[in-house]
Design a protein around this motif. Structure first.
Motif, PDB file in Angstrom:
ATOM      1  N   ARG A  10     -39.739 -70.489 -33.022  1.00  0.00           N
ATOM      2  CA  ARG A  10     -40.397 -71.198 -34.120  1.00  0.00           C
ATOM      3  C   ARG A  10     -39.434 -71.525 -35.241  1.00  0.00           C
ATOM      4  O   ARG A  10     -39.476 -72.607 -35.824  1.00  0.00           O
ATOM      5  N   GLY A  17     -36.010 -79.513 -36.966  1.00  0.00           N
ATOM      6  CA  GLY A  17     -36.761 -80.629 -37.551  1.00  0.00           C
ATOM      7  C   GLY A  17     -36.013 -81.253 -38.723  1.00  0.00           C
ATOM      8  O   GLY A  17     -36.079 -82.460 -38.960  1.00  0.00           O
ATOM      9  N   ILE A  18     -35.291 -80.423 -39.488  1.00  0.00           N
ATOM     10  CA  ILE A  18     -34.527 -80.926 -40.640  1.00  0.00           C
ATOM     11  C   ILE A  18     -33.092 -81.234 -40.212  1.00  0.00           C
ATOM     12  O   ILE A  18     -32.590 -82.334 -40.404  1.00  0.00           O
ATOM     13  N   GLY A  22     -34.084 -84.549 -38.761  1.00  0.00           N
ATOM     14  CA  GLY A  22     -34.490 -85.242 -39.991  1.00  0.00           C
ATOM     15  C   GLY A  22     -33.326 -85.972 -40.633  1.00  0.00           C
ATOM     16  O   GLY A  22     -33.465 -87.104 -41.117  1.00  0.00           O
ATOM     17  N   MET A  25     -32.562 -89.057 -38.649  1.00  0.00           N
ATOM     18  CA  MET A  25     -33.530 -90.127 -38.910  1.00  0.00           C
ATOM     19  C   MET A  25     -33.183 -90.856 -40.217  1.00  0.00           C
ATOM     20  O   MET A  25     -33.196 -92.085 -40.273  1.00  0.00           O
ATOM     21  N   HIS A  70     -37.484 -79.940 -30.226  1.00  0.00           N
ATOM     22  CA  HIS A  70     -38.486 -80.012 -31.292  1.00  0.00           C
ATOM     23  C   HIS A  70     -39.755 -80.703 -30.799  1.00  0.00           C
ATOM     24  O   HIS A  70     -40.865 -80.259 -31.084  1.00  0.00           O
ATOM     25  N   ALA A  71     -39.590 -81.767 -30.033  1.00  0.00           N
ATOM     26  CA  ALA A  71     -40.754 -82.526 -29.579  1.00  0.00           C
ATOM     27  C   ALA A  71     -41.592 -81.724 -28.583  1.00  0.00           C
ATOM     28  O   ALA A  71     -42.806 -81.630 -28.725  1.00  0.00           O
ATOM     29  N   LEU A  75     -45.215 -80.198 -29.257  1.00  0.00           N
ATOM     30  CA  LEU A  75     -46.449 -80.528 -28.528  1.00  0.00           C
ATOM     31  C   LEU A  75     -47.225 -79.252 -28.213  1.00  0.00           C
ATOM     32  O   LEU A  75     -48.448 -79.195 -28.366  1.00  0.00           O
ATOM     33  N   ILE A  77     -47.148 -76.449 -29.885  1.00  0.00           N
ATOM     34  CA  ILE A  77     -47.742 -75.978 -31.146  1.00  0.00           C
ATOM     35  C   ILE A  77     -48.971 -76.825 -31.496  1.00  0.00           C
ATOM     36  O   ILE A  77     -50.025 -76.302 -31.834  1.00  0.00           O
ATOM     37  N   GLY A 103     -46.999 -85.934 -35.008  1.00  0.00           N
ATOM     38  CA  GLY A 103     -46.047 -85.442 -34.010  1.00  0.00           C
ATOM     39  C   GLY A 103     -46.354 -86.003 -32.632  1.00  0.00           C
ATOM     40  O   GLY A 103     -45.459 -86.485 -31.928  1.00  0.00           O
ATOM     41  N   LEU A 106     -45.498 -89.571 -32.455  1.00  0.00           N
ATOM     42  CA  LEU A 106     -44.053 -89.788 -32.433  1.00  0.00           C
ATOM     43  C   LEU A 106     -43.457 -89.631 -31.039  1.00  0.00           C
ATOM     44  O   LEU A 106     -42.477 -90.315 -30.707  1.00  0.00           O
ATOM     45  N   VAL A 107     -44.043 -88.768 -30.227  1.00  0.00           N
ATOM     46  CA  VAL A 107     -43.542 -88.632 -28.859  1.00  0.00           C
ATOM     47  C   VAL A 107     -43.642 -89.984 -28.156  1.00  0.00           C
ATOM     48  O   VAL A 107     -42.689 -90.455 -27.530  1.00  0.00           O
ATOM     49  N   GLY A 159     -42.937 -82.242 -43.222  1.00  0.00           N
ATOM     50  CA  GLY A 159     -42.175 -81.193 -42.545  1.00  0.00           C
ATOM     51  C   GLY A 159     -41.218 -80.486 -43.500  1.00  0.00           C
ATOM     52  O   GLY A 159     -41.008 -79.279 -43.384  1.00  0.00           O
ATOM     53  N   SER A 166     -41.921 -72.092 -44.483  1.00  0.00           N
ATOM     54  CA  SER A 166     -41.600 -71.326 -43.275  1.00  0.00           C
ATOM     55  C   SER A 166     -40.392 -70.412 -43.451  1.00  0.00           C
ATOM     56  O   SER A 166     -40.281 -69.397 -42.782  1.00  0.00           O
TER      57      SER A 166
ATOM     58  N   GLY B 215     -49.264 -72.064 -39.413  1.00  0.00           N
ATOM     59  CA  GLY B 215     -48.926 -73.482 -39.510  1.00  0.00           C
ATOM     60  C   GLY B 215     -49.260 -74.069 -40.863  1.00  0.00           C
ATOM     61  O   GLY B 215     -49.297 -75.273 -41.022  1.00  0.00           O
TER      62      GLY B 215
HETATM   63  C1  HEM Z   1     -41.092 -86.345 -31.238  1.00  0.00           C
HETATM   64  C2  HEM Z   1     -42.179 -85.693 -31.352  1.00  0.00           C
HETATM   65  C3  HEM Z   1     -42.443 -84.618 -32.383  1.00  0.00           C
HETATM   66  C4  HEM Z   1     -43.414 -83.683 -32.248  1.00  0.00           C
HETATM   67  C5  HEM Z   1     -44.387 -83.540 -31.092  1.00  0.00           C
HETATM   68  C6  HEM Z   1     -43.373 -82.855 -33.420  1.00  0.00           C
HETATM   69  C7  HEM Z   1     -44.250 -81.816 -33.667  1.00  0.00           C
HETATM   70  C8  HEM Z   1     -44.234 -81.015 -34.773  1.00  0.00           C
HETATM   71  C9  HEM Z   1     -45.216 -80.028 -35.104  1.00  0.00           C
HETATM   72  C10 HEM Z   1     -46.451 -79.687 -34.293  1.00  0.00           C
HETATM   73  C11 HEM Z   1     -44.851 -79.440 -36.259  1.00  0.00           C
HETATM   74  C12 HEM Z   1     -45.601 -78.351 -37.003  1.00  0.00           C
HETATM   75  C13 HEM Z   1     -44.951 -77.021 -36.802  1.00  0.00           C
HETATM   76  C14 HEM Z   1     -45.674 -75.928 -37.537  1.00  0.00           C
HETATM   77  O1  HEM Z   1     -46.434 -76.189 -38.469  1.00  0.00           O
HETATM   78  O2  HEM Z   1     -45.466 -74.768 -37.193  1.00  0.00           O
HETATM   79  C15 HEM Z   1     -43.632 -80.068 -36.672  1.00  0.00           C
HETATM   80  C16 HEM Z   1     -42.924 -79.721 -37.792  1.00  0.00           C
HETATM   81  C17 HEM Z   1     -41.827 -80.399 -38.239  1.00  0.00           C
HETATM   82  N1  HEM Z   1     -41.287 -81.545 -37.696  1.00  0.00           N
HETATM   83 FE1  HEM Z   1     -41.809 -82.392 -35.968  1.00  0.00          FE
HETATM   84  N2  HEM Z   1     -42.383 -83.279 -34.249  1.00  0.00           N
HETATM   85  C18 HEM Z   1     -41.785 -84.384 -33.658  1.00  0.00           C
HETATM   86  C19 HEM Z   1     -40.753 -85.144 -34.178  1.00  0.00           C
HETATM   87  C20 HEM Z   1     -40.131 -84.885 -35.377  1.00  0.00           C
HETATM   88  C21 HEM Z   1     -39.109 -85.717 -35.971  1.00  0.00           C
HETATM   89  C22 HEM Z   1     -38.588 -87.041 -35.401  1.00  0.00           C
HETATM   90  C23 HEM Z   1     -38.722 -85.089 -37.121  1.00  0.00           C
HETATM   91  C24 HEM Z   1     -37.710 -85.504 -38.124  1.00  0.00           C
HETATM   92  C25 HEM Z   1     -37.647 -86.672 -38.626  1.00  0.00           C
HETATM   93  C26 HEM Z   1     -39.499 -83.879 -37.254  1.00  0.00           C
HETATM   94  C27 HEM Z   1     -39.398 -82.987 -38.293  1.00  0.00           C
HETATM   95  C28 HEM Z   1     -40.190 -81.903 -38.480  1.00  0.00           C
HETATM   96  C29 HEM Z   1     -40.044 -80.942 -39.536  1.00  0.00           C
HETATM   97  C30 HEM Z   1     -38.983 -80.953 -40.624  1.00  0.00           C
HETATM   98  C31 HEM Z   1     -41.071 -79.993 -39.376  1.00  0.00           C
HETATM   99  C32 HEM Z   1     -41.352 -78.788 -40.269  1.00  0.00           C
HETATM  100  C33 HEM Z   1     -40.924 -77.504 -39.668  1.00  0.00           C
HETATM  101  C34 HEM Z   1     -41.637 -76.317 -40.265  1.00  0.00           C
HETATM  102  O3  HEM Z   1     -42.870 -76.330 -40.351  1.00  0.00           O
HETATM  103  O4  HEM Z   1     -40.980 -75.380 -40.672  1.00  0.00           O
HETATM  104  N3  HEM Z   1     -40.348 -83.795 -36.180  1.00  0.00           N
HETATM  105  N4  HEM Z   1     -43.264 -81.031 -35.747  1.00  0.00           N
END
Ligand code: HEM
Ligand code: SF4
Ligand code: FES
Lengths: 202, 257
Positions: A10, A17-18, A22, A25, A70-71, A75, A77, A103, A106-107, A159, A166, B215
């Motif tokens: 996690r 993600g960052i 990020g 992106m 991450h993707a 999914l 999550i 999310g 975005l997939v 995020g 987090s 979350g």
């Molecule tokens: C491609 C499909 C993606 C899926 C399925 C996805 C899914 C998720 C999900 C479900 C979370 C929530 C996690 C949580 O709350 O515990 C999350 C958090 C996040 N996502 Fe994505 N994401 C995707 C793409 C991206 C992209 C392209 C970026 C950046 C531009 C990104 C950046 C982030 C960030 C920074 C978080 C926050 C992490 C945290 O909660 O600590 N994600 N993502």
């Protein structure tokens, strides 16, 4: 997958993600913004990015692998949650739901976008201003790309907010509220940059 | 306050005869009395188990204990929101009053649920201060009074389960222990004697079903009847586990400090 590793997976998901996804992106949007200065500027910028040394290594380790982890973990999550915004219609609960919906969208979007551009390039097509202009000439595709850009900026900005929680950086309700305002600002700024670039192709 | 004017109270109750029986709705119409709460309405049904169709039925089962919102036993979903039925006043509820068990937990019968998983989690995270030894350990360090007052708020948790019911990440597909046991880790780690085992508690919540499952929907802090700052606790534990994670890997051979 051992459940004992959940914590580390996690945290890795959150970090990736960052850094790098990020940041990549943001960089991608900035390079695309050259399109607003005309076809030639865009082509020069895109060509510069393409001709970076160690391209294969950079693409796989800075973009594909982190994004795929991450993707796919994202999914998992997203589909473990039982969303309940009808019971608690608070701002944060809606953000929770939208983070998951964005999310999942975005997939689809990223898969399609990579297929249309980078995958075609691997088959020998040239990625340049004309390629994007052709794609975006179709109004449905244009709408799909605008939606993709807005979804990505939203997901990234929200995020950042949840990343700060987090890792225990923002703890107090006040700091969490202020980071909400700051990340809304990031969302708006990145959306303008992204959509301006799209408009430059039509 | 429209209920004051009406003569009856209508309740719709989601009933379930055994743990794996199919649930069904049953409607009851009771005579209105001033100052009724959900429990006194349920007691009225127990006294006279006739449903709205005029048929004799089995009395509705529910759990209760303190009747003053400190034990948590009487928690159920009332008009869509999990809360304590002993403090749910009929005059303040929209009618028909819909009662459902908190289905995040296994339903025992009607409105009674089995909250064992919460007690198991408290054991897992060692939510106590260990003081037993082979000799008298003497007095522990003193706690500053202002810290005691702050810790008192966290200690008000009655393990009612409302925050688990409110959390989208606590469900049959996930083993997340939920906000309440996590906040207890923060409470016991803040205790001067309890802090002597803080690494054990942090490592426990870094395990299966632990902290990382949060979350940030922040429903728990909205739902908690005791006003416990659950999301602040979770964010604070996120920082503590970040530090613990680095200590575990890079740290030397010391444990607590
Ligand atoms: C491609 C499909 C993606 C899926 C399925 C996805 C899914 C998720 C999900 C479900 C979370 C929530 C996690 C949580 O709350 O515990 C999350 C958090 C996040 N996502 Fe994505 N994401 C995707 C793409 C991206 C992209 C392209 C970026 C950046 C531009 C990104 C950046 C982030 C960030 C920074 C978080 C926050 C992490 C945290 O909660 O600590 N994600 N993502
Ligand atoms: S934290 Fe609040 S809602 Fe959760 S179990 Fe304790 S008292 Fe109930
Ligand atoms: S009976 Fe104890 S909280 Fe309601």
């Amino acid at each position: 997958m051992s459940k004992d590793r959940e914590f580390y997976l996690r945290r890795l998901h959150s970090l990736l993600g960052i850094i790098p996804v990020g940041l990549f992106m943001t960089q991608h949007f900035v390079v695309n913004h050259f399109a607003t200065r005309g076809e030639e500027s865009f082509n020069t910028a895109a060509h510069f990015m393409e001709s970076l040394p160690f391209r294969f290594f950079l693409e796989w380790f800075v973009i594909f692998l982190p994004l795929m982890f991450h993707a796919f973990y994202g999914l998992y999550i997203a589909f473990t949650a039982k969303n309940n915004p009808q019971r608690y219609g608070t701002f944060r609960n809606w953000m929770f739901v939208l983070q998951r919906f964005s999310g999942v969208f975005l997939v689809v979007f990223i898969a399609w976008h990579v297929f249309e551009t980078r995958f075609q390039a691997a088959l020998g097509a040239e990625v340049n201003f004309n390629m994007m202009a052709d794609i975006l000439a179709n109004p449905f595709m244009f709408a799909f790309y605008v939606l993709g850009v807005v979804t990505a900026t939203f997901h990234f900005a929200n995020g950042i907010w949840s990343f700060l929680v987090s890792w225990g950086i923002t703890q107090s309700p006040t700091s969490q509220r202020i980071s909400t305002y700051v990340t809304i600002g990031i969302f708006l700024a990145l959306t303008v940059v992204g959509v301006q670039a799209l408009l430059a192709f039509v | 306050m429209s209920a004051t004017a009406t003569k009856t109270v209508v309740l719709e109750i989601l009933r379930q005869d055994t743990t794996d029986a199919t649930p069904y709705w049953e409607k009851f119409e009771l005579e209105y009395r001033p100052n009724m709460n959900v429990i006194s309405a349920l007691m009225e049904i127990r006294r006279n188990p006739i449903n709205a169709d005029g048929k004799l039925t089995t009395p509705v089962n529910w759990d209760m204990n303190c009747l003053e919102e400190v034990c948590g036993a009487c928690s159920m979903v009332i008009n869509g929101r999990p809360r304590q039925s002993c403090t749910a006043l009929i005059d303040q509820l929209e009618q028909p009053v819909r009662l459902e068990p908190m289905r995040t937990f296994p339903v025992v019968r009607d409105l009674i649920v089995d909250r064992s998983r919460m007690f198991d989690s408290l054991k897992k995270v060692k939510a106590w201060v260990p003081i037993d030894g082979t000799y008298d350990l003497g007095e522990g360090p003193r706690m500053p009074e202002r810290k005691r007052q702050w810790a008192y708020e966290l200690s008000k948790c009655m393990t009612c389960g409302v925050c688990l019911e409110a959390c989208p990440n606590v469900n049959s597909g996930s083993d997340f222990m939920g906000p309440a046991p996590l906040s207890q880790v923060r409470l016991f780690n803040a205790h001067p004697t309890g802090a002597m085992n803080k690494d054990e508690r942090l490592n426990a919540i870094m395990g299966e079903g632990g902290l990382a499952n949060c979350g940030n929907s922040q429903n728990c802090v909205v739902a908690c009847p005791k006003g416990i700052p659950l999301t602040t606790s979770i964010a604070a534990l996120n920082r503590d586990t970040t530090v613990q994670m680095f200590k575990n890997f890079f740290g030397s051979d010391h444990m607590v400090d």
